[in-house]
Design a protein around this motif. Structure first.
Motif, PDB file in Angstrom:
ATOM      1  N   ASN A  95       0.860  -1.184   0.000  1.00 45.95           N
ATOM      2  CA  ASN A  95       0.000   0.000   0.000  1.00 45.95           C
ATOM      3  C   ASN A  95       0.887   1.221   0.000  1.00 45.95           C
ATOM      4  O   ASN A  95       1.769   1.350   0.842  1.00 45.95           O
ATOM      5  CB  ASN A  95      -0.895  -0.054   1.252  1.00 45.95           C
ATOM      6  CG  ASN A  95      -1.544   1.260   1.572  1.00 45.95           C
ATOM      7  OD1 ASN A  95      -1.355   1.813   2.653  1.00 45.95           O
ATOM      8  ND2 ASN A  95      -2.353   1.759   0.667  1.00 45.95           N
ATOM      9  N   ALA A  96       0.666   2.113  -0.930  1.00 50.44           N
ATOM     10  CA  ALA A  96       1.431   3.360  -1.001  1.00 50.44           C
ATOM     11  C   ALA A  96       0.526   4.501  -0.569  1.00 50.44           C
ATOM     12  O   ALA A  96      -0.582   4.659  -1.100  1.00 50.44           O
ATOM     13  CB  ALA A  96       1.939   3.588  -2.410  1.00 50.44           C
ATOM     14  N   VAL A  97       0.993   5.260   0.384  1.00 46.19           N
ATOM     15  CA  VAL A  97       0.199   6.328   0.987  1.00 46.19           C
ATOM     16  C   VAL A  97       0.726   7.683   0.542  1.00 46.19           C
ATOM     17  O   VAL A  97       1.912   7.987   0.716  1.00 46.19           O
ATOM     18  CB  VAL A  97       0.257   6.228   2.520  1.00 46.19           C
ATOM     19  CG1 VAL A  97      -0.565   7.342   3.148  1.00 46.19           C
ATOM     20  CG2 VAL A  97      -0.231   4.866   2.986  1.00 46.19           C
ATOM     21  N   ASN A 101      -4.385   6.761  -1.676  1.00 44.39           N
ATOM     22  CA  ASN A 101      -3.846   5.446  -1.330  1.00 44.39           C
ATOM     23  C   ASN A 101      -3.908   4.536  -2.550  1.00 44.39           C
ATOM     24  O   ASN A 101      -4.907   4.507  -3.264  1.00 44.39           O
ATOM     25  CB  ASN A 101      -4.673   4.817  -0.207  1.00 44.39           C
ATOM     26  CG  ASN A 101      -4.232   5.291   1.153  1.00 44.39           C
ATOM     27  OD1 ASN A 101      -3.315   6.092   1.272  1.00 44.39           O
ATOM     28  ND2 ASN A 101      -4.888   4.804   2.179  1.00 44.39           N
ATOM     29  N   PHE A 102      -2.837   3.794  -2.754  1.00 46.24           N
ATOM     30  CA  PHE A 102      -2.801   2.840  -3.864  1.00 46.24           C
ATOM     31  C   PHE A 102      -2.476   1.458  -3.303  1.00 46.24           C
ATOM     32  O   PHE A 102      -1.660   1.330  -2.386  1.00 46.24           O
ATOM     33  CB  PHE A 102      -1.735   3.256  -4.887  1.00 46.24           C
ATOM     34  CG  PHE A 102      -1.990   4.594  -5.502  1.00 46.24           C
ATOM     35  CD1 PHE A 102      -1.409   5.741  -4.971  1.00 46.24           C
ATOM     36  CD2 PHE A 102      -2.819   4.719  -6.612  1.00 46.24           C
ATOM     37  CE1 PHE A 102      -1.643   6.979  -5.531  1.00 46.24           C
ATOM     38  CE2 PHE A 102      -3.058   5.958  -7.180  1.00 46.24           C
ATOM     39  CZ  PHE A 102      -2.475   7.095  -6.641  1.00 46.24           C
ATOM     40  N   TRP A 103      -3.094   0.441  -3.885  1.00 43.56           N
ATOM     41  CA  TRP A 103      -2.920  -0.932  -3.424  1.00 43.56           C
ATOM     42  C   TRP A 103      -2.415  -1.828  -4.548  1.00 43.56           C
ATOM     43  O   TRP A 103      -2.842  -1.693  -5.689  1.00 43.56           O
ATOM     44  CB  TRP A 103      -4.247  -1.485  -2.905  1.00 43.56           C
ATOM     45  CG  TRP A 103      -4.727  -0.856  -1.646  1.00 43.56           C
ATOM     46  CD1 TRP A 103      -5.507   0.255  -1.523  1.00 43.56           C
ATOM     47  CD2 TRP A 103      -4.433  -1.287  -0.313  1.00 43.56           C
ATOM     48  NE1 TRP A 103      -5.727   0.542  -0.196  1.00 43.56           N
ATOM     49  CE2 TRP A 103      -5.074  -0.390   0.570  1.00 43.56           C
ATOM     50  CE3 TRP A 103      -3.699  -2.337   0.231  1.00 43.56           C
ATOM     51  CZ2 TRP A 103      -5.002  -0.515   1.957  1.00 43.56           C
ATOM     52  CZ3 TRP A 103      -3.639  -2.467   1.603  1.00 43.56           C
ATOM     53  CH2 TRP A 103      -4.275  -1.569   2.461  1.00 43.56           C
ATOM     54  N   GLY A 104      -1.558  -2.751  -4.169  1.00 43.81           N
ATOM     55  CA  GLY A 104      -1.165  -3.799  -5.088  1.00 43.81           C
ATOM     56  C   GLY A 104      -2.184  -4.921  -5.051  1.00 43.81           C
ATOM     57  O   GLY A 104      -3.128  -4.907  -4.253  1.00 43.81           O
ATOM     58  N   GLN A 105      -1.959  -5.947  -5.864  1.00 45.03           N
ATOM     59  CA  GLN A 105      -2.952  -7.004  -6.024  1.00 45.03           C
ATOM     60  C   GLN A 105      -2.839  -8.101  -4.976  1.00 45.03           C
ATOM     61  O   GLN A 105      -3.726  -8.914  -4.865  1.00 45.03           O
ATOM     62  CB  GLN A 105      -2.840  -7.640  -7.418  1.00 45.03           C
ATOM     63  CG  GLN A 105      -1.809  -8.739  -7.554  1.00 45.03           C
ATOM     64  CD  GLN A 105      -0.375  -8.232  -7.535  1.00 45.03           C
ATOM     65  OE1 GLN A 105      -0.102  -7.046  -7.375  1.00 45.03           O
ATOM     66  NE2 GLN A 105       0.575  -9.136  -7.695  1.00 45.03           N
ATOM     67  N   GLY A 106      -1.792  -8.124  -4.195  1.00 45.40           N
ATOM     68  CA  GLY A 106      -1.627  -9.144  -3.167  1.00 45.40           C
ATOM     69  C   GLY A 106      -0.811 -10.323  -3.639  1.00 45.40           C
ATOM     70  O   GLY A 106      -0.847 -10.700  -4.815  1.00 45.40           O
TER      71      GLY A 106
END
Length: 113
Positions: A95-97, A101-106
């Motif tokens: 997670n980039a704040v 906020n941006f999230w990767g796919q896991g």
């Protein structure tokens, strides 16, 4: 902005894995980058974070076992996981704040006892 999480896999208890979060933009633009994890039926929980200045914070349940680090030139953040336990099995997300906020796919981590 895209975040690509990788490095998950299967490991026996006591083993190690290194997760990578690769960003499509400079990670210097984010206040911090974090790793979260989530197991089925549970809320996503914060594992570790590293700020733009390099300050790190860890959840109590990983202190001394996990290390978060970053390479601004490569736009990558890593999570080195040692002494893995079955309870560490989860899908790990980066997670980039920043202003958003941006999230990767896991990436899935499986730990067998």
């Amino acid at each position: 902005v895209q975040l690509q999480a990788s490095g998950g896999g299967w490991v026996q208890a006591g083993g190690s894995l290194r997760l990578s979060c690769s960003a499509s933009v400079s990670i210097s633009r984010f206040t911090s980058v974090r790793w979260y994890r989530q197991t089925y039926g549970k809320q996503r929980e914060l594992v570790a974070q590293i700020t733009n200045g390099g300050r790190t914070n860890y959840a109590d349940f990983v202190k001394g076992r996990f290390t978060i680090s970053r390479d601004n030139a490569a736009n990558e953040v890593w999570l080195e996981m040692n002494s893995l336990e079955p309870d560490d099995a989860a899908v790990y997300y980066c997670n980039a704040v920043g202003e958003r906020n941006f999230w990767g796919q896991g990436t899935l981590v499986t730990v067998s006892s």
